[in-house]
Scaffold this motif. Structure first.
Motif, PDB file in Angstrom:
ATOM      1  N   HIS A 227      -6.760  -9.799   1.218  1.00  0.00           N
ATOM      2  CA  HIS A 227      -6.902  -8.408   1.660  1.00  0.00           C
ATOM      3  C   HIS A 227      -7.370  -8.334   3.111  1.00  0.00           C
ATOM      4  O   HIS A 227      -6.837  -7.563   3.912  1.00  0.00           O
ATOM      5  N   ALA A 228      -8.351  -9.170   3.442  1.00  0.00           N
ATOM      6  CA  ALA A 228      -8.888  -9.150   4.805  1.00  0.00           C
ATOM      7  C   ALA A 228      -7.821  -9.528   5.821  1.00  0.00           C
ATOM      8  O   ALA A 228      -7.777  -8.991   6.928  1.00  0.00           O
TER       9      ALA A 228
ATOM     10  N   TRP B  87      -3.578  -9.671  -6.252  1.00  0.00           N
ATOM     11  CA  TRP B  87      -2.312  -9.214  -5.674  1.00  0.00           C
ATOM     12  C   TRP B  87      -1.163  -9.848  -6.435  1.00  0.00           C
ATOM     13  O   TRP B  87      -1.228 -11.019  -6.798  1.00  0.00           O
TER      14      TRP B  87
ATOM     15  N   ARG C 259      -9.843 -11.501  -2.049  1.00  0.00           N
ATOM     16  CA  ARG C 259     -10.558 -10.789  -0.980  1.00  0.00           C
ATOM     17  C   ARG C 259     -10.133 -11.308   0.389  1.00  0.00           C
ATOM     18  O   ARG C 259      -9.960 -10.541   1.340  1.00  0.00           O
TER      19      ARG C 259
ATOM     20  N   ALA D 186      -7.452   4.417  -2.992  1.00  0.00           N
ATOM     21  CA  ALA D 186      -8.223   3.960  -1.840  1.00  0.00           C
ATOM     22  C   ALA D 186      -9.720   4.127  -2.068  1.00  0.00           C
ATOM     23  O   ALA D 186     -10.510   3.251  -1.730  1.00  0.00           O
TER      24      ALA D 186
ATOM     25  N   LEU E   9      -5.188  -6.477   5.961  1.00  0.00           N
ATOM     26  CA  LEU E   9      -5.692  -5.146   6.320  1.00  0.00           C
ATOM     27  C   LEU E   9      -5.283  -4.677   7.723  1.00  0.00           C
ATOM     28  O   LEU E   9      -4.904  -3.520   7.889  1.00  0.00           O
TER      29      LEU E   9
ATOM     30  N   PHE F 131      -2.097  -2.659   8.070  1.00  0.00           N
ATOM     31  CA  PHE F 131      -2.079  -1.271   7.620  1.00  0.00           C
ATOM     32  C   PHE F 131      -2.855  -0.354   8.561  1.00  0.00           C
ATOM     33  O   PHE F 131      -2.395   0.725   8.897  1.00  0.00           O
ATOM     34  N   THR F 132      -4.015  -0.764   8.984  1.00  0.00           N
ATOM     35  CA  THR F 132      -4.803   0.085   9.882  1.00  0.00           C
ATOM     36  C   THR F 132      -4.091   0.262  11.216  1.00  0.00           C
ATOM     37  O   THR F 132      -4.070   1.335  11.793  1.00  0.00           O
TER      38      THR F 132
ATOM     39  N   ARG G 288       0.843  -1.193   0.000  1.00  0.00           N
ATOM     40  CA  ARG G 288       0.000   0.000   0.000  1.00  0.00           C
ATOM     41  C   ARG G 288       0.882   1.249   0.000  1.00  0.00           C
ATOM     42  O   ARG G 288       1.828   1.348   0.785  1.00  0.00           O
TER      43      ARG G 288
ATOM     44  N   PRO H 288     -13.285  -4.462  -1.992  1.00  0.00           N
ATOM     45  CA  PRO H 288     -12.966  -5.893  -1.896  1.00  0.00           C
ATOM     46  C   PRO H 288     -13.942  -6.768  -2.677  1.00  0.00           C
ATOM     47  O   PRO H 288     -13.556  -7.828  -3.174  1.00  0.00           O
TER      48      PRO H 288
ATOM     49  N   TRP I 221      -3.553   0.818  -3.408  1.00  0.00           N
ATOM     50  CA  TRP I 221      -3.090  -0.572  -3.308  1.00  0.00           C
ATOM     51  C   TRP I 221      -2.385  -0.998  -4.589  1.00  0.00           C
ATOM     52  O   TRP I 221      -2.860  -0.703  -5.690  1.00  0.00           O
TER      53      TRP I 221
END
Length: 351
Positions: free
Chosen positions: A338-339, A266, A335, A322, A342, A345-346, A243, A327, A249
């Motif tokens: 990504h989950a 990805w 997906r 963004a 995630l 990053f958060t 990211r 997703p 992304w």
DNA sequence: CACTCGTGGGG
DNA sequence: TCCCCAAGAGT
């Protein structure tokens, strides 16, 4: 050589269908007199290939709302259609859907014969017969998994599939009536989906109970016989979820053929039976993610390890902003990745 | 003919 | 947990 017994079977099935037809978004109720829209029949039949009614309903509604006719779909952006198909699987269907829409729009409409339909991309023996019968009232015989099962039981056919397919097709053709072929096709499939089910068939309420040889022989539940499939191997892979500092992304558009062809995903290694070697798409401080993505495809299990990194604003590659990233536009395995990535990053962006 | 090609639900 | 199954088509 359609004899009176055969006529009786199709009549009983149509009578049952008139009383018990399921209400489906793409279906014209029997005896309503309305004309089916070939576009909606075609779209639903393609979506229903190897896919359950429950899974198709929402996709069908979204597609027909966004692209109400074949001209609208033909003019659609490829990426938009692939994104709208994401999660439904068998993505060659979506690629062929667009190819087919563009041919049909260029021709001014769908062919109205089975032979003409079957020349179109993504329309094979089943789908051509279904559209010809349902949308154009042609006397054609559909043979899907439901029909194979119903015929194997009606005639107590013990030849295992797929070798039995020609036999079952001939038996089905012998029952197809000259009138209401579209309703009849849907009647057989509805019977297979709701009464003549793969397990625990409801023979006690079946409209063809007295016609059924397997019911008489006590073999209904074990039919049709099928050759057992090979076990799925495990494949290993490595994917990179990167990211940019502005939240975009790093992704890739997969080649227009093969597994997940044409879909966003990805970047990463190939998926093989040995541990993957590093395949970083851009130089960065890639960190391993402890957990791995587990996903099962038609013919193998995948264990996908992840690497995550923050990327510089000038990093090369396909970046999805963004605000454009959703997703639901990704195939399910992507997906899941990504989950899983995630939180990295958060968490690191929190104060 | 045999293989590739997704995904989610049910037993 | 694992296997089967779902309105199959393309190569």
């Amino acid at each position: 050589m359609r004899d009176s017994a055969d006529t009786g079977i199709s009549s009983r099935l149509l009578d049952w269908y008139d009383r018990h037809a399921r209400d489906l978004p793409w279906r014209i109720p029997p005896r309503s007199g309305a004309q089916p829209d070939p576009y909606r029949i075609w779209l639903s039949e393609v979506m229903l290939q190897q896919t359950t009614v429950a899974a198709v309903k929402d996709y069908f509604h979204r597609f027909t709302t966004r692209w109400p006719d074949v001209q609208a779909l033909a003019a659609a952006d490829d990426g938009d259609v692939m994104a709208a198909w994401a999660g439904l699987g068998y993505y060659a269907r979506a690629r062929n859907l667009l190819k087919c829409a563009r041919v049909v729009a260029g021709q001014g409409g769908f062919p109205d014969t089975r032979a003409g339909l079957q020349e179109l991309p993504g329309i094979g023996p089943y789908t051509s017969a279904a559209i010809a019968a349902i949308a154009f009232d042609r006397v054609e015989t559909v043979v899907d998994g439901n029909v194979e099962r119903v015929m194997a039981r009606l005639f107590d056919e013990h030849t295992p599939l797929p070798a039995a397919k020609p036999v079952l097709t001939a038996l089905a053709a012998g029952l197809t009536p000259a009138h209401r072929p579209g309703d009849y096709a849907q009647a057989v499939m509805d019977l297979g989906a709701t009464i003549c089910t793969p397990r625990n068939p409801a023979c006690g309420i079946c409209p063809l109970m007295k016609d059924c040889s397997a019911r008489a022989a006590g073999t209904a539940a074990m039919l049709p016989l099928k050759t057992r499939k090979a076990a799925k191997p495990v494949r290993l892979g490595l994917a990179y979820v990167g990211r940019r500092v502005d939240g975009a992304w790093l992704m890739e558009r997969r080649p227009g053929h093969g597994l997940l062809g044409g879909m966003l995903g990805w970047p990463g290694s190939a998926w093989g039976d040995t541990p993957p070697t590093d395949a970083a798409p851009v130089p960065a401080d890639w960190s391993p993610v402890t957990a791995e993505v587990r996903h099962t495809f038609t013919h193998f299990h995948l264990r996908l390890s992840l690497r995550v990194a923050h990327l510089p604003i000038d990093a090369p590659g396909l970046f999805v902003a963004a605000q454009d990233f959703t997703p639901t536009a990704l195939p399910t395995v992507m997906r899941k990745a990504h989950a899983l990535a995630l939180p990295y990053f958060t968490q690191t962006e929190a104060p």
